[in-house]
Structures are given as C-alpha cells and as structure tokens.
Design a protein around this motif. Structure first.
Motif, PDB file in Angstrom:
ATOM      1  N   LYS A 153       0.717  -1.277  -0.033  1.00 46.65           N
ATOM      2  CA  LYS A 153      -0.190   0.055   0.089  1.00 46.65           C
ATOM      3  C   LYS A 153       0.849   1.363  -0.051  1.00 46.65           C
ATOM      4  N   GLY A 154       0.634   1.982  -0.934  1.00 42.14           N
ATOM      5  CA  GLY A 154       1.295   3.401  -0.770  1.00 42.14           C
ATOM      6  C   GLY A 154       2.575   3.545  -1.657  1.00 42.14           C
ATOM      7  N   ILE A 163       1.989  13.137  -1.957  1.00 43.46           N
ATOM      8  CA  ILE A 163       2.566  12.285  -2.563  1.00 43.46           C
ATOM      9  C   ILE A 163       3.888  12.754  -2.738  1.00 43.46           C
ATOM     10  N   LEU A 215       2.447   7.404  -1.773  1.00 44.13           N
ATOM     11  CA  LEU A 215       1.193   7.978  -1.575  1.00 44.13           C
ATOM     12  C   LEU A 215       1.078   7.907   0.234  1.00 44.13           C
ATOM     13  N   PRO A 234       0.252   8.298   4.255  1.00 43.20           N
ATOM     14  CA  PRO A 234      -1.051   8.014   4.863  1.00 43.20           C
ATOM     15  C   PRO A 234      -1.678   9.401   5.681  1.00 43.20           C
ATOM     16  N   LEU A 235      -1.272  10.358   5.266  1.00 45.50           N
ATOM     17  CA  LEU A 235      -1.715  11.569   5.851  1.00 45.50           C
ATOM     18  C   LEU A 235      -3.094  11.956   5.603  1.00 45.50           C
ATOM     19  N   PRO A 236      -3.918  12.650   6.250  1.00 44.86           N
ATOM     20  CA  PRO A 236      -5.227  12.738   6.067  1.00 44.86           C
ATOM     21  C   PRO A 236      -5.745  13.599   4.840  1.00 44.86           C
ATOM     22  N   PHE A 237      -4.579  14.425   4.242  1.00 47.72           N
ATOM     23  CA  PHE A 237      -4.891  14.872   3.149  1.00 47.72           C
ATOM     24  C   PHE A 237      -3.860  14.517   2.110  1.00 47.72           C
ATOM     25  N   TYR A 238      -4.177  14.554   0.720  1.00 53.30           N
ATOM     26  CA  TYR A 238      -3.379  13.841  -0.348  1.00 53.30           C
ATOM     27  C   TYR A 238      -2.150  14.443  -0.423  1.00 53.30           C
TER      28      TYR A 238
END
Lengths: 295, 451
Positions: free
Chosen positions: B177-178, B239, B231, B233-237
């Motif tokens: 993931k990510g 990258i 990507l 795992p912060l609460p806003f996008y």
C-alpha cells in the motif's frame, strides 16, 4: 528523541482499532446507500461522486485517489460509466487490494442483465456505451441482484461478519418485497415519455412504459436546433405523457420543449441525495415512480 | 518398359506378406483398444456420478451463500459477458488511441526568423513553427495491464520526421500500500505541465519558463529512468517522489552530458478539497544533473552543473459539467555553473554562473462548451544573474509574453482552439505576434480525465 518515538508508538496503537470497519469506497451514491444497508455499522463508506454531479464527467481528483488508497473494497457501477477516471484512480491509489481481479474490486454490473448492448459502435453515434446501458439502478430486479452480489463480496472480504451481512440482506429483501407490493399499485403501463438521456430504459422495461424519443440527438451530445424543431413537431403530433430528465442536466432544455409543446416537463432525481427526502435507494424509487405516475 | 512392369510386380508381391502380417497385428491392437475403451467408459461413468454429486454440493453451497434466493437461485451467477473497467476492447488487444494535434499558424515573423529566435541570456533554441499549416503529431498511445503486477504504457507520436517513442514505461500495481515504481521512458513528475501531454494543456504552446529552462518544444523532461512514488497516509493527499534519470534533455543537460545516468529529481505534491467543487494542488520539485550543451550562447559549448527548482499551484473549481474555473501557476528557478568555451578560433574558456527565474500564471474559464483563457509569462522576475568570468552581464529588460485563448469542445473527443500570443521574449529583436488555430482529435480508447 525517545519521547517522539513513544508518541509515535502511541499514535500507531490508537490508529488501528481492534474491530476495524471495512473501508468501502463507492463511486455512486446509490452504491454507497446499498452498501450501507448491507454493511450497517460494520463498514465505513466514502462515496466519490456527488449527487449533483454528472457521473459521466468525473475527474480523478487527488482526494478521490487518497480515498481509494485507503479502501478495503472499491464498488463501482461498471459498463464503462466510470471509464474516464476509474482506471486512473485505481492505478494512482497505489492500493493492491482494489486492483482488478482482487476481492476488493467489485463491478456491480456483473450481476445484472444488461440491455442495449451494441454489436458495432463508433463515436459518430455519440458517446454510446458499447457494453450496454449503464444506468441500471432504477430497477428493483437489478438492485436485488446487486445487493446479493455485494453481500457475497463483503462476506468474502470480512468472513467474521458474514452472518451479520446475511441478516441485513434478508431484511433488505423483505423491505424490497414490501415496497414492490406498494409499487405494484402504480400503473405506468402504456405511458409514453420523451427523455433527455438514455437513463430510464431499465425502469421502462420493468414498468411497461415507453420512451418514445430523446432530447439528446446522440448520447452525450447536445441537440442541434434542427433536431429540436423536428422533435417539437413529432411531440405535437404524438402527444407523449411527459418530458423527463435527471437533476444534473437537461432541465433548461426540457423546460423550453415543454413551453413549445405544452407537454409537461418532469425532473427526476437520478440518484440518492439528488433531491430532498431521497435518502436511500427506496426513497429514490418512491420519488421516481411517484413523479412519473402523477402525469 | 517390360522391365518396369516386372519390377512393379515384384515389388507388389514383396509387399503382400508384409500386409498379411500387419493384419494379424492390427486385430490384436483393435482388441487391446476395445478393452482400453471399456475401461475408460467405466471410469467416465464413475466420474459422472462424482460430478453430479459435486454439482448438487455446489448448488447447496450457493443456496447457503445467498439467503432468500429460492425464487431464483441463479441470480448471483455472473452474466456471461465482458464487463469490467476495460471492457470496450477485447481482452487480447491493448487499449489503443490516436490523438491528432495539428494547427494553422500565422506570425509577423518569417519562418527563418522564428527558427533563430532564441531568448538572449537563456537559450539559443528557436521556435519550430511555420507560417501556414503545421502538423504537430499523430500520437499513438497503447495501454493495458501486463499481468496482475504491472500496467504498461507506450506513446508513439508520429510526425513528418518519423516516429519516436515519447513514453514507454511500466507502473507497478501490487506493491505494498502506498508504494509505486515506474520505469522505462516517461515524462518526469517534475512540475505540473511537464508530466502532462501537450494535448491536454490549456494552451497550444509551453510557457516561457518551460521554454527557457526545460525545452524549446513541448517535449519537456521526458527521460529514460526510474521513478519511485509514495502516497503518504496523511489525512490529505500528499505524494512524494524521486527519480533517477539518464539526463538527455537538450536544454537542461544536453544529449551527451555524462556517461551514465546523472540526473536526479525529487518532488512532493499535496492537494486539498477546499469545497465540494473546488480543489487545490501544490508542491515543490527539484531536478539536478550534469550539463554539456551548446544552447547557452551562439558558438559556445558549456560544461557544468544545473539545478532547476520548481513550485506549482493549481486551483480548480468545477460545480457542473458546463461551468468551471482553473487557475494555474508555476515558478521555476535555475542555478547553473561551469565552463563556457568559445568555439571561435582562438576562443577562450570562461567560468559562467547563471541564476535565473521565470513564472507563468494562467486562468481558464469554462462556460458550456467554450473555454476562455488568459496567460502571462515572464523570465528574470526576481533574479536574472548571468555572470561571465566574475562579471555580471547586462541582460536588458525582462522578457515577457501575454496570451489570449478561446476553445470550443465539440465532444470529449474533439477540440478547436484559437490562441493569440504577443511575445516580447526576444529583448534584442522584434516582438512576435502569433496566431494559432489548433485542432485536437482523439479516436480509439477513452481518454482519462486527469485532474
């Protein structure tokens, strides 16, 4: 340094609750509503498309990528309705769970009987969906199939709650049966409507009414003046029961047509949340059928 | 003749005993085969019984999985048809599209003047445009999942000079993931316009900072290499990305700057939805590498190091299909130092330091099927140091340009665009007043709606 580490440890411990909910990302509001009927409090749902938006014209916004990145399962309409953004979204999500072929990738259209499949299609015919009409959610039969398929998918993903999902499905089916009895009293048989977009075909099939013409000359392409002129003449002659469109587009066009022909225009909520009181799939169908019946 | 007949008869006679022998062997074989067949029949019967039992079992299982499905137990069975994300094309074929980008052009300058129109102090590269009709390219794009682990993209623009491979890369789909890796030849994630194909730009041509620092045409930083993105795992996008690139970009590095891969980039992009219909995207980028190029000044060769910093900002508001507004800006800052060799006879080698910047800002308003756009771009806004052998050179006034644009979308697959530039980037020469009438058509696979 140590303090920071400890803080991080605490944060991580608390960020993963013992009974984690299944994270569902649904493309359309009705899919989210259905998932919530089956998953209830055992799932967390994020819907990507707003009820006010045209489902054909969605961009892969970064916030949508973010949501898809956190999903355990992505549930979508299929039949190419999301073709403009979903492949990009799935790839950019960097989430192996929701890739095609995985248990977390659920195409709802696989459960329904598709109509208007095109053998040969090119874009001179407009933005035709070659796999068939993708607007299949205004049909009790289809919704029942999708609900069952969704229950199966959720149970596979979260076997511990399988019995819970099954109970919810049974309740959903019971409510549907009850509602269908009510809706059986609504007679639309033999009624004839002119529609803006090919949106009501499944409903027409189920309730025996007819779509006798379209305001869009070709799907996705605004009509020309000449075509409208011809349509007005046709309508004056054939006197259909109403001109229908959805809330996100076509309202001005059908109002203009209504003025020219004297035939009533009807705006129908196309999805959950697109009109006041339309809070789930049942109230959506209630509203849709009532607004068609009142003609 | 006679001899021939005798020979034939002899041969015939000789062959007879053999046949007789073969017959007896055949009988034996047939018998064995019959026995084998009988055995197989028995096995098949036994298997059929087992299959029937299994079928019953499966039916029971299905009923168990789908409650309340007695009326129609077949319901959950998938319809036998192509569905899914990429159903429009048959499985055996990749998704293929062809994008034609063509324009008619008119300028007060002659085609030769355009070709030699560099930006003094920045680049000697001119404009590859002709008065009259121009064919930018017919771009073939292929895309398909390779297997459950990779997606593959290949873009082949075909122009009158031939076909090139603009992009050919894979993207991983099943890393943890990510995480994601992209490798091959691809457009770098540096900046905003750079990673987009020119046919999705809001204007026909690239802005001045791109022309001065990245590439004279619309190719951008398009390199062989490898990219890693994460990507968060912060609460806003958010990258984060890094790249190792070969470093063959003509303007930034020159095509033979160093033996191996020698260009490195890093970038971050963050995005927030400020309302249901409005989104912002912003972030910094940097690219650095060795340079060996002849585009700094006429008759010179430059060898040294280049670093380009970028800041991007995009605001997009789109409440409906028929209404929207986009504001986009990028600020670029380049530092470059090394040796500038005069190629004229008896030429000398001097140290060159260049610290220069540039900015563009553009806005586009969408109304029904129309778009109206304006753009302002400039160079040397805050910094324009051109230091040759320790002496700062006078660069004259600031290069700038202003653009007006209107386009009409017939459908998602065709666009007609009219654009006017007033270009004062050549500070020693004439201004360039240019007019474009551009057509972009897409056939084949449905294009992606990128943000």
């Amino acid at each position: 340094m140590k303090k920071i580490l400890i803080t991080f440890l605490i944060m991580f411990t608390f960020s993963t609750p013992a009974f984690a909910k299944v994270n569902i990302v649904a493309t359309l509001p009705w899919i989210g509503s259905l998932a919530s009927d089956i998953g209830k409090d055992k799932v967390a749902i994020k819907v990507l498309v707003k009820p006010s938006q045209d489902p054909h014209q969605i961009e892969a916004k970064p916030s949508m990528i973010l949501a898809a990145g956190k999903a355990d399962i992505l549930i979508y309409n299929g039949l190419d309705l999301e073709i403009g953004y979903l492949p990009l979204l799935i790839e950019s999500s960097r989430n192996p769970k929701i890739q095609p072929g995985q248990a977390g990738n659920l195409d709802c259209s696989q459960f329904i009987k598709v109509i208007e499949k095109h053998e040969a299609v090119d874009r001179s015919m407009g933005d035709v969906h070659p796999l068939g009409n993708p607007h299949y959610h205004l049909s009790a039969q289809n919704i029942l199939s999708v609900a069952r398929g969704m229950t199966h998918a959720l149970s596979t993903l979260d076997p511990e709650q399988a019995a819970f999902y099954k109970t919810n499905l049974t309740a959903f089916e019971a409510k549907l049966k009850e509602k269908q009895k009510q809706w059986a009293g609504i007679s639309l048989k033999g009624k004839r409507f002119v529609a803006y977009h090919r949106f009501f075909e499944y409903l027409a099939q189920e309730y025996g009414f007819q779509i006798v013409g379209y305001v869009e000359e070709k799907p996705g392409i605004p009509p020309s003046a000449g075509y409208i002129e011809k349509l007005v003449e046709d309508m004056k002659r054939s006197k259909p029961d109403g001109i229908i469109t959805t809330t996100y587009y076509g309202k001005d066009e059908i109002d203009a047509l209504s003025q020219k022909t004297g035939i009533k225009s009807i705006v129908i909520p196309h999805d959950v949340g697109s009109a006041p009181g339309v809070t789930d799939w049942f109230s959506l169908m209630d509203t849709v059928l009532k607004s068609l019946q009142s003609q | 003749m006679k001899q021939g007949i005798i020979l034939f008869i002899l041969l015939f006679l000789l062959s007879l005993p053999g046949q007789a022998f073969a017959e007896s062997e055949l009988e034996l074989r047939v018998r064995t085969l019959e026995e084998t067949l009988k055995k197989q029949e028995e096995t098949i019967k036994a298997q059929q019984i087992m299959i029937n039992e299994l079928k019953e079992q499966i039916k029971k299982d299905e009923v168990a999985i789908i409650p309340e499905s007695k009326e129609n137990p077949q319901e959950i069975k998938k319809e036998t048809k192509a569905t899914g994300l990429f159903g429009a094309s048959a499985m055996s074929n990749p998704n293929i599209s062809l994008i034609l980008n063509t324009y008619a052009y008119s300028s007060n300058l002659t085609t030769d003047e355009l070709k030699n129109r560099g930006i003094s102090g920045y680049t000697t590269e001119g404009l590859d445009r002709r008065n009259g009709f121009n064919l930018d390219s017919a771009e073939l794009a292929f895309y398909a999942p390779v297997d459950p682990y990779f997606n593959l993209y290949v873009t082949i623009p075909v122009s009158e000079d031939g076909a090139t491979i603009e992009e050919a890369y894979f993207v991983t789909t099943s890393l943890p993931k990510g995480h994601q890796i992209k490798a091959g030849k691809f457009k770098s994630g540096f900046g905003r316009l750079n990673s987009q194909h020119s046919h999705v730009w809001d204007f026909v041509d690239n802005p001045l900072p791109y022309r001065a620092f990245i590439s004279s045409d619309d190719s951008g930083i398009d390199e062989k290499g490898i990219q890693y993105t994460y990507l968060t795992p912060l609460p806003f996008y958010t990258i984060l990305g890094v790249e190792i690139l070969q470093g063959e970009n003509k303007t930034l590095f020159g095509s033979d700057a160093a033996g191996g891969a020698h260009a490195y980039t890093a970038f971050a992009k963050a995005s927030l939805d400020v309302s249901d219909n409005a989104t912002i995207l912003f972030g910094p980028s940097v690219i650095t590498g060795k340079t060996k190029t002849d585009t700094v000044a006429a008759n010179t060769d430059f060898t040294g190091d280049t670093t380009l910093y970028g800041l991007e900002f995009t605001y997009k508001w789109k409440p409906t299909k028929y209404q929207g507004f986009k504001l986009q800006s990028e600020y670029l800052y380049r530092t470059q130092f090394g040796n500038l060799t005069d190629l004229n006879p008896g030429g000398i080698v001097q140290r060159l330091d260049r610290n220069q910047d540039g900015l563009y800002i553009q806005g586009v308003y969408l109304w029904n099927r129309w778009e109206f756009g304006a753009r302002y771009d400039t160079l040397g806004l805050f910094k324009n140091d051109y230091i040759l052998a320790g002496a700062k050179q006078d660069q004259g006034r600031m290069p700038w340009r202003v653009t007006g644009m209107v386009d009409y979308t017939f459908s998602e697959f065709s666009l007609l665009r009219l654009q006017y530039n007033h270009d004062e980037s050549d500070v020693t020469g004439k201004p360039n007043d240019e007019l474009f009438l551009q057509f972009i058509f897409t056939i084949g696979a449905h294009p992606a709606h990128q943000f």
